[in-house]
Write a protein that holds these residues in place. Structure first.
Motif: not given
Length: 227
Positions: A48-74
């Motif tokens: 939960e390090d506050p700086g993790r988002d900078k290198w983990q880039k979670p939003e870019e990961i989710l964008n590349l996976l094309d995760i959308k409203k209504g989906q089921t993910v694990a």
């Protein structure tokens, strides 16, 4: 002058080849240990390090996976729920997120986090090393974020994930590179080629291979081989 330039080009080419050779040798000399030890709940602050988002880039990961409203993910190997809560927001109230972990302490932490934030679209699953315990043919996407190296029998485990995916579902695996200055001990990290081969044995085909998107991890995306 022309002769000098020619010799210089030959020298540069030789050094490049030598460097590649040295990298290969270094990789071969690493004595891999499998499986890696489970990430201790006492180290949750690292996740939960506050700086993790900078290198983990979670939003870019989710964008590349094309995760959308209504989906089921694990989120398999959900840990502190770092990615779980981001997935929850992406799929929305009509979507579902399965947060899967083998450690009850991790799930307890996630539950507290969900309760505090009023998140209702996450289902917690206490799995074991043999089975993620996910409903059959339920998932659009499964994600293993720095989890694969901890799996005892990866091919068998991934086959169970395969059963949980919908026919056009995707499986994403992210692991730390050997070169990363952060992450688990190098001896328990896995070169991407090992994972690709094991996923092939489990019935998957590599469809995306991102080696430079993230500074510390490679990012692989697979689909079912029959497609």
């Amino acid at each position: 002058m022309i002769k000098y330039i020619r010799h210089l080009k030959i020298l540069i080419a030789f050094l490049a080849i030598a460097n590649i050779h040295n990298i290969i040798l270094a990789n071969d000399e690493i004595k891999r240990e499998r499986p890696g030890k489970l990430f201790s709940p006492t180290k949750i602050p690292l996740l939960e390090d506050p700086g993790r988002d900078k290198w983990q880039k979670p939003e870019e990961i989710l964008n590349l996976l094309d995760i959308k409203k209504g989906q089921t993910v694990a989120d398999i190997g959900a840990g502190s729920g770092y990615l779980t809560v981001k997935l929850s927001e992406r799929v929305g109230a009509v979507g579902t997120v399965y947060a899967v972990d083998v450690q009850q302490e991790m799930l307890d932490y996630i539950k507290k986090r969900l309760d505090e934030n009023g998140i209702k679209n996450v289902i917690l699953i206490l799995n074991n090393m043999d089975d993620p315990k996910l409903p059959a043919s339920s998932l659009d996407i499964a994600i293993l974020l720095s989890t694969y190296h901890e799996i005892v029998k990866p091919v068998d485990f991934i086959k169970k994930i395969k059963q949980a995916l919908k026919p056009h579902g995707k499986l994403a695996i992210l692991e730390f590179t050997d070169e990363s200055p952060i992450g688990p001990p190098v001896k328990i990290r896995l070169p991407e080629d090992i994972i690709i081969e094991e996923l092939k044995q489990a019935g998957f085909t590599l469809t995306q291979r991102h080696l430079s998107l993230l500074p510390y991890q490679y990012f692989l995306v697979f689909t079912l081989s029959h497609q």
